[in-house]
Each structure stands twice: as structure tokens, then as C-alpha cells.
Design a protein around this motif. Structure first.
Motif, PDB file in Angstrom:
ATOM      1  N   UNK A   1       0.830  -1.072   0.038  1.00  0.00           N
ATOM      2  CA  UNK A   1       0.063   0.136  -0.057  1.00  0.00           C
ATOM      3  C   UNK A   1       0.701   1.155  -0.206  1.00  0.00           C
ATOM      4  N   UNK A   2       0.226   2.429  -0.158  1.00  0.00           N
ATOM      5  CA  UNK A   2       0.914   3.647  -0.505  1.00  0.00           C
ATOM      6  C   UNK A   2       0.411   4.613   0.437  1.00  0.00           C
ATOM      7  N   UNK A   3      -0.881   4.753   0.662  1.00  0.00           N
ATOM      8  CA  UNK A   3      -1.431   5.761   1.595  1.00  0.00           C
ATOM      9  C   UNK A   3      -1.571   5.298   2.886  1.00  0.00           C
TER      10      UNK A   3
ATOM     11  N   UNK B   1      -4.152  10.724  12.516  1.00  0.00           N
ATOM     12  CA  UNK B   1      -4.773  11.182  11.258  1.00  0.00           C
ATOM     13  C   UNK B   1      -4.455  10.662  10.021  1.00  0.00           C
ATOM     14  N   UNK B   2      -3.289   9.904   9.876  1.00  0.00           N
ATOM     15  CA  UNK B   2      -2.876   9.385   8.661  1.00  0.00           C
ATOM     16  C   UNK B   2      -3.348   7.786   8.923  1.00  0.00           C
ATOM     17  N   UNK B   3      -3.569   7.102   7.715  1.00  0.00           N
ATOM     18  CA  UNK B   3      -3.887   5.798   7.853  1.00  0.00           C
ATOM     19  C   UNK B   3      -2.620   4.917   7.892  1.00  0.00           C
TER      20      UNK B   3
ATOM     21  N   UNK C   1      -7.134   6.402   8.481  1.00  0.00           N
ATOM     22  CA  UNK C   1      -7.210   7.618   9.194  1.00  0.00           C
ATOM     23  C   UNK C   1      -8.448   8.317   8.702  1.00  0.00           C
ATOM     24  N   UNK C   2      -8.166   9.829   8.320  1.00  0.00           N
ATOM     25  CA  UNK C   2      -9.235  11.093   7.970  1.00  0.00           C
ATOM     26  C   UNK C   2      -8.970  11.219   6.532  1.00  0.00           C
TER      27      UNK C   2
END
Length: 381
Positions: free
Chosen positions: A320-322, A332-334, A364-365
Motif C-alpha cells: 500500500x501507499x497511503x 490522522x494518517x492511515x 485515518x481521516x
């Protein structure tokens, strides 16, 4: 005047600075405090290990959010757990905990406190008869509950276990890290103590380590505070300030975390590469109805079991990247993790071992369509 959760998250313990009028209270970045003569303490402050105004404001805030009388903060979640357990337990005492608790908690009790003569049994917390059978009246001092659990998202009936623990004389401790007080308040359901890794959702930005103990028990709070002071695993002023800043947006963040996780979970139910999605917001989750009653939302954590076994799980975690491959959660980040060799490596070979086809997601958001696309591209079919 009583205030709502979001109001307290912004204002509890956060009075403006009386000297300058600064809306945000200052960071008291000091190791010691000048005395007005020997023993003449200003505001009760003497030395940074025994007390600090920035830490005190956070502790007031934590207690308010959980509906407790006492909040005590520490340098990490495990430091908080250690101080709490050493305040309660003595050699020969017994702990009952869930069979998929956080690996660090299990390691602390078995490998550190175990050498001190503490015994432990891991049971299925949803089986009240099994919990009753595991408890030893007179020696079981702690019933340790984690709900939602890490990483299988089991939902445990806090109110029911509070009754079981009370009947046996055990203190009921709830790790509320995954839900946060925005979604669940165990003290209101009968628990004796709440613990947090404030590193996670309370801080919320992956930039601070911390832990907390919250309780209404005056005597226990005094014992935990003594260990906070005497053993010294305190939360530093800057970390306390960062945690407080994070908490101000806890309510709105948890709404977005929950909405995003729900969308991700629903999208991957029935996916050809996915054997099972573990998320309490799904109607098919065995704890869904209990979670709907006990929580104010289903949270941002979920896990997936992949049909391709360990190889597929590793590939997803590393593709995965995000969703960034990292320990921890609640920012807040995945983030994506492989529990078998990351968060739960310490329980391999024990009854708490996590299956190698499990991947854990801290949703995350970000824009949820981007998160789903990221997972779709990485998922083996």
C-alpha cells in the motif's frame, strides 16, 4: 454547569493564562520550581517529577473526558499499565485477561510481573461462564478487559464483566485505547479503572508517546500517583501539551475515523481476496449489537483475514501507499500493520498468537475513496 464532551475536550483544565491572557496555556518546560523559603511551594510545585502545571492540566482533562475523579499520565501506555498493576498486585496474585489482548500487555504481565510471582490466565471474555471459572476468589485481583480488542475487534460487555469482577473481588480494568472516551466510557458502565495509550487516538497525530490511568477510586489513585512519582515514568511537559492539543479535536476526528472505517469495511466484505473483515460496525460482526449499545460509534480500527494466507497478508502490508507500514495506530494518517510479526510478535507460540493471514488497518481521516483505491490496488485476488 455540566458541559458536553466536545466542550470539555476543549476547555477542561485549559483556563487561559492569568498573567498574559493567552488562550492556550503555556508549556511549563522546567525541571524545578523556586521556593519561597524552605517548604514554601508556589501552587504546590517543587520538582518536575512530582508535579508540573502542564501535566496537571492534561490529567484534569483526561479525568473529565472519562467521567473519572482522577487522571494520572505517564510516559507511555505500558508505563501506565505497569504503575497500575504494581499498585494493585502482590506476589501470588492472579490476573484474568482476554485471549487477544495487546501483546505488550501480555508481555508485561507474563515476562516482567510473572517473575515477581504474578499468575495469569487468558480466556474468551465474551464467555461469562469461562471468565467466572477463571477467576480465583481471594487471589484474582485484576480482570483486564480490552474492547474493541486488538487486533480481532472483539466486543466485550463491560457492564456484565463489571458485575462478574465485583462478585469475585477483582478490579475491572478496561483498556479504552481503541474506542477513546469519545466513543466509549467504561467507568460509566461499571469499570473500576480505565487505561489508555494516549499515543493513539487521544494524541491523534503520531507525534507523541504517552499513557494514562483514570479512576474514581481515591485510594488506588493515591497508590498510582505514588508510583508515578517514586518510579518516575512521568509524561514530560511538551508531550503533555501535544496530547492536550490533540484531544481538542478528538470528537470530530473520531467521527471521521469511524465513517471512513465503516466505508472501508463494507467495501471489502465479499472481496475475492478477503476471507473475513473484522469490524464491529458490520451487522455480521458477532458483537455488532453490543457495540451499538455500548459505544457511540464503531471506531477507526479494523482487520482483514486474507484468503491467500501469510503470503497474501505480507504482500498487502508491504504494497500500500497511503496506508503506511508502521507500528501504532490512531493518527490522522492511515497505517497498516502485520500483527503476527509487529504488534503481537511477543505472543507467538502462546494462546494469544495471531493468525499469519491477518492484516490490521488504522483508518485515518483522508478521503475515503483514495483509501479504498489504495487497498484495492494492493490486494491480491
Amino acid at each position: 454547569m455540566s458541559s458536553g464532551f466536545n466542550t470539555r475536550a476543549i476547555h477542561a483544565g485549559q483556563d487561559f493564562d492569568p498573567t498574559t491572557g493567552a488562550v492556550t496555556p503555556p508549556i511549563y518546560q522546567t525541571s524545578t520550581f523556586v521556593q519561597d523559603g524552605i517548604g514554601g511551594l508556589r501552587g504546590g510545585y517543587e520538582y518536575g517529577r512530582s508535579g508540573n502545571p502542564t501535566r496537571d492540566s492534561l490529567q484534569t482533562l483526561l479525568a473529565s473526558l472519562e467521567g473519572g475523579a482522577h487522571g494520572i499520565s505517564f510516559s507511555s501506555g505500558l508505563a501506565a499499565e505497569d504503575a497500575l498493576l504494581r499498585s494493585i498486585l502482590r506476589p501470588g496474585d492472579h490476573v484474568v485477561l482476554g485471549n487477544d489482548v495487546y501483546g505488550g500487555t501480555y508481555r508485561l504481565i507474563t515476562r516482567i510481573l510473572g517473575s515477581w510471582g504474578i499468575e495469569v490466565d487468558a480466556v474468551e471474555m465474551n464467555d461469562l461462564d469461562a471468565v467466572r471459572a477463571a477467576l480465583r476468589p481471594g487471589s484474582s485481583r485484576v480482570l483486564w478487559v480490552e474492547t474493541p480488542s486488538n487486533p480481532l475487534m472483539k466486543i466485550t460487555d463491560i457492564a456484565a464483566l463489571a458485575e462478574v469482577g465485583r462478585a469475585s473481588g477483582a478490579l475491572v480494568v478496561v483498556d479504552n485505547t481503541f474506542a477513546s472516551p469519545a466513543l466509549q466510557r467504561p467507568l460509566e458502565l461499571g469499570a473500576d479503572v480505565v487505561v489508555h495509550s494516549t499515543t493513539k487516538y487521544l494524541g491523534g497525530h503520531s507525534d507523541v508517546l504517552g499513557g494514562a490511568v483514570i479512576t474514581n477510586d481515591d485510594q488506588l489513585a493515591e497508590q498510582v500517583r505514588f508510583l508515578q512519582f517514586a518510579a518516575g515514568a512521568i509524561l514530560a511537559p511538551f508531550e503533555a501539551w501535544l496530547t492536550t492539543r490533540g484531544i481538542k479535536t478528538l470528537g470530530v476526528r473520531m467521527e471521521r475515523h469511524s465513517a471512513n472505517a465503516q466505508a472501508v469495511a463494507e467495501h471489502f466484505v465479499g472481496h475475492p481476496g478477503v476471507e473475513r473483515v473484522y469490524y464491529p460496525g458490520l451487522p455480521t460482526h458477532p458483537g455488532h449489537e453490543l457495540a451499538a449499545r455500548q459505544m457511540k460509534g464503531f471506531g477507526g480500527m479494523l482487520s482483514v483475514a486474507l484468503r491467500g494466507g501469510e503470503e497474501a497478508a505480507r504482500k498487502l502490508a508491504e504494497s500500500t501507499k497511503l496506508f503506511q507500514l508502521a507500528e501504532s495506530l490512531g493518527g490522522v494518517e492511515s497505517l497498516i500493520g502485520y500483527p503476527s510479526e509487529m504488534t503481537h510478535a511477543s505472543v507467538r507460540g502462546t494462546p494469544l498468537e495471531i493468525a499469519p493471514n491477518i492484516v490490521r488497518l488504522s483508518v485515518g481521516i483522508e478521503d475515503v475513496d483514495d483509501l479504498i483505491a489504495d487497498l484495492e490496488e494492493a490486494l491480491p485476488r
